[in-house]
Each structure stands twice: as C-alpha cells, then as structure tokens.
Design a protein around this motif. Structure first.
Motif, PDB file in Angstrom:
ATOM      1  N   TYR A 124       0.833  -1.206   0.000  1.00 22.47           N
ATOM      2  CA  TYR A 124       0.000   0.000   0.000  1.00 22.47           C
ATOM      3  C   TYR A 124       0.871   1.261   0.000  1.00 22.47           C
ATOM      4  CZ  TYR A 124      -4.191  -2.795   0.980  1.00 22.47           C
ATOM      5  OH  TYR A 124      -5.230  -3.691   0.906  1.00 22.47           O
ATOM      6  N   GLY A 125       1.989   1.232   0.719  1.00 22.85           N
ATOM      7  CA  GLY A 125       2.880   2.384   0.725  1.00 22.85           C
ATOM      8  C   GLY A 125       3.512   2.630  -0.626  1.00 22.85           C
ATOM      9  N   VAL A 126       4.010   1.559  -1.268  1.00 22.45           N
ATOM     10  CA  VAL A 126       4.617   1.708  -2.594  1.00 22.45           C
ATOM     11  C   VAL A 126       3.574   2.160  -3.608  1.00 22.45           C
ATOM     12  CG1 VAL A 126       5.762   0.471  -4.471  1.00 22.45           C
ATOM     13  CG2 VAL A 126       6.415   0.024  -2.104  1.00 22.45           C
ATOM     14  N   ASN A 127       2.381   1.604  -3.522  1.00 24.64           N
ATOM     15  CA  ASN A 127       1.306   2.001  -4.424  1.00 24.64           C
ATOM     16  C   ASN A 127       1.054   3.503  -4.337  1.00 24.64           C
ATOM     17  OD1 ASN A 127      -1.251   0.975  -6.084  1.00 24.64           O
ATOM     18  ND2 ASN A 127      -1.993   2.434  -4.552  1.00 24.64           N
ATOM     19  N   SER A 180       1.052   4.266   4.636  1.00 24.12           N
ATOM     20  CA  SER A 180       1.803   3.058   4.954  1.00 24.12           C
ATOM     21  C   SER A 180       1.037   2.134   5.885  1.00 24.12           C
ATOM     22  CB  SER A 180       3.150   3.418   5.595  1.00 24.12           C
ATOM     23  OG  SER A 180       4.026   3.994   4.654  1.00 24.12           O
ATOM     24  N   VAL A 181       0.069   2.674   6.651  1.00 28.57           N
ATOM     25  CA  VAL A 181      -0.572   1.838   7.668  1.00 28.57           C
ATOM     26  C   VAL A 181      -2.099   1.788   7.605  1.00 28.57           C
ATOM     27  CG1 VAL A 181       1.356   2.168   9.277  1.00 28.57           C
ATOM     28  CG2 VAL A 181      -0.590   3.727   9.377  1.00 28.57           C
ATOM     29  N   LEU A 182      -2.766   2.859   7.184  1.00 28.19           N
ATOM     30  CA  LEU A 182      -4.228   2.891   7.283  1.00 28.19           C
ATOM     31  C   LEU A 182      -4.924   1.824   6.445  1.00 28.19           C
ATOM     32  CD1 LEU A 182      -6.689   4.183   8.531  1.00 28.19           C
ATOM     33  CD2 LEU A 182      -6.667   5.907   6.721  1.00 28.19           C
ATOM     34  N   PRO A 183      -4.566   1.621   5.159  1.00 27.47           N
ATOM     35  CA  PRO A 183      -5.253   0.567   4.400  1.00 27.47           C
ATOM     36  C   PRO A 183      -5.030  -0.817   4.994  1.00 27.47           C
ATOM     37  CG  PRO A 183      -4.079   2.067   2.921  1.00 27.47           C
ATOM     38  CD  PRO A 183      -3.624   2.375   4.302  1.00 27.47           C
ATOM     39  N   SER A 184      -3.825  -1.090   5.493  1.00 28.61           N
ATOM     40  CA  SER A 184      -3.552  -2.394   6.103  1.00 28.61           C
ATOM     41  C   SER A 184      -4.339  -2.569   7.393  1.00 28.61           C
ATOM     42  CB  SER A 184      -2.061  -2.546   6.384  1.00 28.61           C
ATOM     43  OG  SER A 184      -1.332  -2.634   5.186  1.00 28.61           O
ATOM     44  N   LEU A 185      -4.457  -1.521   8.186  1.00 29.99           N
ATOM     45  CA  LEU A 185      -5.239  -1.585   9.411  1.00 29.99           C
ATOM     46  C   LEU A 185      -6.692  -1.932   9.091  1.00 29.99           C
ATOM     47  CD1 LEU A 185      -5.320  -1.181  12.482  1.00 29.99           C
ATOM     48  CD2 LEU A 185      -5.626   1.270  12.083  1.00 29.99           C
ATOM     49  N   THR A 186      -7.237  -1.299   8.076  1.00 31.30           N
ATOM     50  CA  THR A 186      -8.618  -1.573   7.671  1.00 31.30           C
ATOM     51  C   THR A 186      -8.789  -3.016   7.222  1.00 31.30           C
ATOM     52  OG1 THR A 186      -8.932   0.725   6.978  1.00 31.30           O
ATOM     53  CG2 THR A 186     -10.464  -0.911   6.082  1.00 31.30           C
ATOM     54  N   ASN A 187      -7.888  -3.500   6.374  1.00 27.16           N
ATOM     55  CA  ASN A 187      -8.050  -4.834   5.797  1.00 27.16           C
ATOM     56  C   ASN A 187      -7.691  -5.945   6.761  1.00 27.16           C
ATOM     57  OD1 ASN A 187      -8.804  -4.799   2.721  1.00 27.16           O
ATOM     58  ND2 ASN A 187      -7.502  -3.019   3.058  1.00 27.16           N
ATOM     59  N   ASP A 188      -6.795  -5.692   7.718  1.00 26.31           N
ATOM     60  CA  ASP A 188      -6.510  -6.699   8.733  1.00 26.31           C
ATOM     61  C   ASP A 188      -7.630  -6.755   9.770  1.00 26.31           C
ATOM     62  OD1 ASP A 188      -4.222  -7.274   7.420  1.00 26.31           O
ATOM     63  OD2 ASP A 188      -2.839  -6.560   8.960  1.00 26.31           O
ATOM     64  N   MET A 189      -8.326  -5.664   9.971  1.00 28.60           N
ATOM     65  CA  MET A 189      -9.454  -5.631  10.890  1.00 28.60           C
ATOM     66  C   MET A 189     -10.655  -6.374  10.311  1.00 28.60           C
ATOM     67  SD  MET A 189     -11.490  -2.234  12.234  1.00 28.60           S
ATOM     68  CE  MET A 189     -10.012  -1.513  12.955  1.00 28.60           C
ATOM     69  N   ALA A 190     -10.790  -6.358   9.002  1.00 29.85           N
ATOM     70  CA  ALA A 190     -11.978  -6.899   8.345  1.00 29.85           C
ATOM     71  C   ALA A 190     -11.909  -8.414   8.219  1.00 29.85           C
ATOM     72  CB  ALA A 190     -12.126  -6.290   6.955  1.00 29.85           C
ATOM     73  N   PRO A 191     -13.014  -9.124   8.484  1.00 28.98           N
ATOM     74  CA  PRO A 191     -13.091 -10.525   8.071  1.00 28.98           C
ATOM     75  C   PRO A 191     -12.917 -10.598   6.558  1.00 28.98           C
ATOM     76  CG  PRO A 191     -14.915  -9.935   9.540  1.00 28.98           C
ATOM     77  CD  PRO A 191     -14.237  -8.654   9.153  1.00 28.98           C
ATOM     78  N   ALA A 192     -12.212 -11.624   6.082  1.00 28.19           N
ATOM     79  CA  ALA A 192     -11.847 -11.676   4.663  1.00 28.19           C
ATOM     80  C   ALA A 192     -13.049 -11.573   3.742  1.00 28.19           C
ATOM     81  CB  ALA A 192     -11.070 -12.959   4.380  1.00 28.19           C
ATOM     82  N   HIS A 193     -14.197 -12.155   4.133  1.00 26.59           N
ATOM     83  CA  HIS A 193     -15.357 -12.147   3.241  1.00 26.59           C
ATOM     84  C   HIS A 193     -16.146 -10.842   3.306  1.00 26.59           C
ATOM     85  CE1 HIS A 193     -17.075 -13.231   7.115  1.00 26.59           C
ATOM     86  NE2 HIS A 193     -18.301 -13.076   6.636  1.00 26.59           N
ATOM     87  N   VAL A 205       6.660  20.053  -4.501  1.00 29.12           N
ATOM     88  CA  VAL A 205       7.430  19.673  -3.309  1.00 29.12           C
ATOM     89  C   VAL A 205       6.761  18.504  -2.609  1.00 29.12           C
ATOM     90  CG1 VAL A 205       8.135  20.439  -1.004  1.00 29.12           C
ATOM     91  CG2 VAL A 205       8.427  21.961  -2.970  1.00 29.12           C
ATOM     92  N   ASN A 206       5.446  18.554  -2.497  1.00 31.48           N
ATOM     93  CA  ASN A 206       4.696  17.479  -1.862  1.00 31.48           C
ATOM     94  C   ASN A 206       4.939  16.146  -2.561  1.00 31.48           C
ATOM     95  OD1 ASN A 206       1.803  15.902  -2.077  1.00 31.48           O
ATOM     96  ND2 ASN A 206       2.167  16.689  -0.020  1.00 31.48           N
ATOM     97  N   THR A 207       4.865  16.145  -3.881  1.00 30.11           N
ATOM     98  CA  THR A 207       5.067  14.916  -4.651  1.00 30.11           C
ATOM     99  C   THR A 207       6.486  14.389  -4.484  1.00 30.11           C
ATOM    100  OG1 THR A 207       3.406  15.586  -6.285  1.00 30.11           O
ATOM    101  CG2 THR A 207       5.001  13.922  -6.972  1.00 30.11           C
ATOM    102  N   VAL A 208       7.464  15.284  -4.551  1.00 30.90           N
ATOM    103  CA  VAL A 208       8.867  14.874  -4.417  1.00 30.90           C
ATOM    104  C   VAL A 208       9.110  14.238  -3.052  1.00 30.90           C
ATOM    105  CG1 VAL A 208      11.236  15.709  -4.262  1.00 30.90           C
ATOM    106  CG2 VAL A 208       9.737  16.538  -6.088  1.00 30.90           C
ATOM    107  N   VAL A 209       8.567  14.831  -1.999  1.00 30.16           N
ATOM    108  CA  VAL A 209       8.749  14.299  -0.646  1.00 30.16           C
ATOM    109  C   VAL A 209       8.144  12.904  -0.538  1.00 30.16           C
ATOM    110  CG1 VAL A 209       8.013  14.571   1.758  1.00 30.16           C
ATOM    111  CG2 VAL A 209       8.952  16.520   0.508  1.00 30.16           C
ATOM    112  N   ILE A 210       6.947  12.724  -1.075  1.00 30.67           N
ATOM    113  CA  ILE A 210       6.278  11.419  -0.991  1.00 30.67           C
ATOM    114  C   ILE A 210       7.082  10.349  -1.722  1.00 30.67           C
ATOM    115  CG2 ILE A 210       4.254  10.117  -1.756  1.00 30.67           C
ATOM    116  CD1 ILE A 210       2.616  12.675  -1.191  1.00 30.67           C
ATOM    117  N   VAL A 211       7.493  10.644  -2.950  1.00 26.16           N
ATOM    118  CA  VAL A 211       8.233   9.662  -3.742  1.00 26.16           C
ATOM    119  C   VAL A 211       9.580   9.354  -3.109  1.00 26.16           C
ATOM    120  CG1 VAL A 211       9.305   9.225  -5.988  1.00 26.16           C
ATOM    121  CG2 VAL A 211       7.032  10.280  -5.872  1.00 26.16           C
TER     122      VAL A 211
END
Length: 432
Positions: A145-148, A344-357, A273-279
């Motif tokens: 998710y972070g690389v994406n 780096s963390v929010l999407p993973s937190l959401t998907n690890d919290m969720a039951p897979a189905h 500047v924002n884009t450069v910092v993120i990349v």
C-alpha cells in the motif's frame, strides 16, 4: 509471506507474487492520465467550454457526490461478486466518463462525463484495496500500500507537469487530446485484469459454520458500524480527509493566496514539493513503521500535520514576502511526510481488521468516510476564510489533528496487536 523491514525497492519487488506485480505495474500509467487532467479540469470547463466559474465548481463537485453515493453498494458487490469484477466495472465507467468529457460543449454533457467518473471514484477504493488484500498479506501488504501510494503520486506529478506543458486554453483540441489520453490510460488496467489477472476474483466465501448467506443483516453496514473499532477508525478517516486532502483543493490554496499572499506559481510549486517528498521518503518511512503499532503511526502523522498547519498559520503573520513563500513550501513538505505515514498503515489496518469475506464493505466504509471528509473540508474552509477568520481556520484543522490522535488511541485499545501491525515472535517450546 514475510519480508525484511529494511528491504528496498528491488527486494520488495522480488518478494511480491506475480499477481501483485501485475497489479502494481499499472499504477503509474493510470495516474499519469489523472495528473494530465486533474489540475486543469475546472480551467477546461470555465475557460475553454465557457461555463461560469460557479457552475464549473458545482460540476466538479459531482465527482465526489456520485462517488459517495455508490461507495456503499460497491462494497457489498465486492463481497458478493468479487473485487475484480467491480474494479473492471469502475474502469469502464472511467473510460466512458473521460471520453464524454473530452467533447462536452454543454453543461449537461459535462455533468454526465463527471458523474460517470464519479462512479469509478466510488468503486475504486473498495475494489482495489480488497483485491490487493487477497493477493498479498502480512507486512508485505502494508508495504504494498505504501509503494502504491508513492507510484500514484509519481504518476500524478509527472502527468501534471506534462499537462501544464501541453494544454492551452487558446487551443481547445489540446484539452480534448488530454482527456482522451486520460481515458486511454484506464484501458491499461482493464487489459491486465482481463489478461494476466483473469484468474483472480477477489471474493472470499463465508467461513464454514456461519449462518445465512452473504446478504444477511448480521453482515450489513449498520452491524459492522456497531463495532467500536470500526466506528472509531471511520471517524479517524473522516477527520484525516477533512484536515488533509479536503483542504488541499480548498483551504490550503485559499489561505496561501489570500492570507499568506503568495503567488499562484508558489502554490503550484508547493504541490511539486509534496510529490517529491512522498516519492523520495515512502520507502524510508515504510521500512521504519514496519512492525510498529499502526495506531501510533497514525498519531505521529497527526502531530506532523498539526505542526504543518501551525507553520502555515505563521505565514499569515509575514504575508507577501520570502518568509511566507518558504513557509508555504515547508508546509507541503511536512504534509507529504504525514501522507507517507498514513498510507503506509491505514489501508492495512482496515483490511486486517476486516473478516476476509467482508473486506468490500469495510473498505467501502473507509472510502465513504474519506469522501465525506473531502467534501466537508473545502466547505468549512470557504466559510471561515470568506469571513476573514484565518486564525479560526487554522484552529479548526489543528483541533481536527488532535481528534485524530484521540481516535487513534481509541482504535489501538480495541484491536489485537496483530491487527495493529505488531509482529508476534514465535513462542519457543521447552522445559523451564
């Protein structure tokens, strides 16, 4: 699948399964197209097609409104039919929307094109995040998710630069071509999903022994939102969008221009500047947050953003000078750092919290909260800054950052260490 917390780009790529590589390979192309048109759509509607500025802004708002309306149904469809099918549907809507917008000479046609793209916005987050979660897991998912996010920003940044060099209000055909190229970039992920990834469906069946079918009331949105950790995380997402992305199109430019009195060129360069910092920092950040509590990382993000907004408030004390310019640029550097922490963390937190189905519904709730915050942010900023309450505006967004910290603490108390991103060491057996 495990990975070293200090691995770099090549190691990350080598650890990805082939399906993950195919998914990630389309990101720059797709978001290059978005960058090609995103900064110039309102200019196209107002200066090229001749719509009033007020009407043009209202038409632009259709994207977020339609996206918010379809997010809920999209999440349920992801769980029922699979993330890949829903993602493909959204991409087809995006292609149609930008093709229509390219030739929109009257407001009704422009509204149709923007609404079609709004459908893609609404289904994109739940379907993409759910599909990724079925392909990669564990810490590798968090790093994905972070690389994406870094690749997304790189694509938008390069597209914005190219768009600025190509489009010309005195040559309407340049805008037509830009929108058609944007439409074409959405075809790339369609080809990948219908070709190399045609075997994926992104649907997980209910665990054996669960009662009822996939549409039971126990799995509805209200039932999910009754879980305290989901409700707190949704509030956190809404506040993050309100003080963050919701202000990037409204509050920040208005404050920088009207209060700090910097030039539009400075504002544009701040986004660079924002884009450069993120990349530049995304890999560095995600390698250091791996294995740490995700809720604490989100709290740190809120501190970084609060610092950024307080700095921007200082620009209002020295308007129109070099100091104001420097502060505006530093603000976006800090804001970009905060974005790398969150993504780096929010999407993973959401998907690890969720039951897979139920990942579709959980991601839809997260997406809906973000979209609501993105809609509310510019409205509140406009009301405050229009009345000259610059200090009040800074106070509101800083208070929102403090609210994020409180909600992150609340979520952290209600989820397991594994969901919070803490790597559990295996227990060694043996006699005492």
């Amino acid at each position: 699948m495990t990975s070293s917390p200090r691995s770099g780009a090549l190691e990350f790529w080598s650890e990805l399964p082939n399906d993950g590589r195919w998914l990630l390979s389309t990101v720059i192309v797709q978001f290059f197209g978005r960058g090609l048109t995103l900064p110039f759509t309102i200019i196209y509607l107002h200066e090229v097609r001749g719509f009033s500025l007020g009407l043009s802004g209202t038409l632009m708002g259709l994207i977020a409104v339609v996206g918010l309306l379809v997010t809920g149904p999209a999440g349920a469809l992801v769980d029922r039919y699979g993330a890949r099918r829903v993602m493909l549907t959204g991409l087809f809507f995006a292609v149609a929307g930008y093709a229509v917008l390219a030739f929109a000479t009257v407001p009704a046609v422009a509204a149709l094109g923007l609404a079609l793209f709004g459908v893609q916005l609404g289904v994109g987050w739940p379907s993409v995040n759910a599909l990724v979660a079925t392909v990669v897991d564990g810490e590798l998912r968090q790093r994905y998710y972070g690389v994406n996010f870094a690749l997304l920003n790189l694509g938008v940044g390069v597209g914005g630069v190219v768009g600025g060099l190509v489009v010309d209000v005195d040559r309407p055909e340049t805008f037509v071509m830009a929108f058609l190229v944007n439409a074409a970039t959405f075809v790339v992920p369609v080809v990948v999903l219908m070709g190399p990834l045609r075997h994926l469906h992104g649907r997980v069946d209910r665990p054996a022994g669960d009662a009822d079918g996939g549409g039971s009331a126990a799995e509805g949105y209200l039932s999910i939102l009754r879980r305290p950790e989901v409700l707190w995380l949704s509030g956190l997402g809404l506040l993050a969008a309100f003080v963050g992305y919701g202000q990037m199109e409204g509050g920040f430019p208005a404050f920088a221009r009207l209060v700090a009195e910097v030039s539009t060129r400075t504002i544009g360069f701040a986004f660079v500047v924002n884009t450069v910092v993120i990349v530049a920092l995304q890999f560095w950040v995600m390698n250091r947050v791996g294995g740490r509590r995700r809720t604490r990382v989100l709290a740190v993000m809120a501190v970084v953003w609060a610092t950024a907004w307080l700095l921007l408030g200082g620009a209002g004390l020295v308007p129109g000078g070099t100091a104001a310019v420097v502060i505006v640029l530093v603000f976006h550097a800090f804001f970009g750092l905060g974005e790398t922490l969150m993504q780096s963390v929010l999407p993973s937190l959401t998907n690890d919290m969720a039951p897979a189905h139920l990942r579709g519904r959980y991601n839809a709730i997260s997406s809906g909260a973000f979209q609501a915050g993105t809609i509310a942010g510019p409205v509140v900023a406009g009301l405050l800054l229009e009345r000259g309450w610059a200090g009040g505006f800074i106070g509101v967004v800083v208070a929102g950052c403090l609210g994020i910290i409180a909600m992150a603490v609340a979520v952290g108390r209600r989820v397991t260490p594994e969901v919070d991103g803490v790597r559990q060491e295996p227990v060694e057996s043996g006699s005492a």
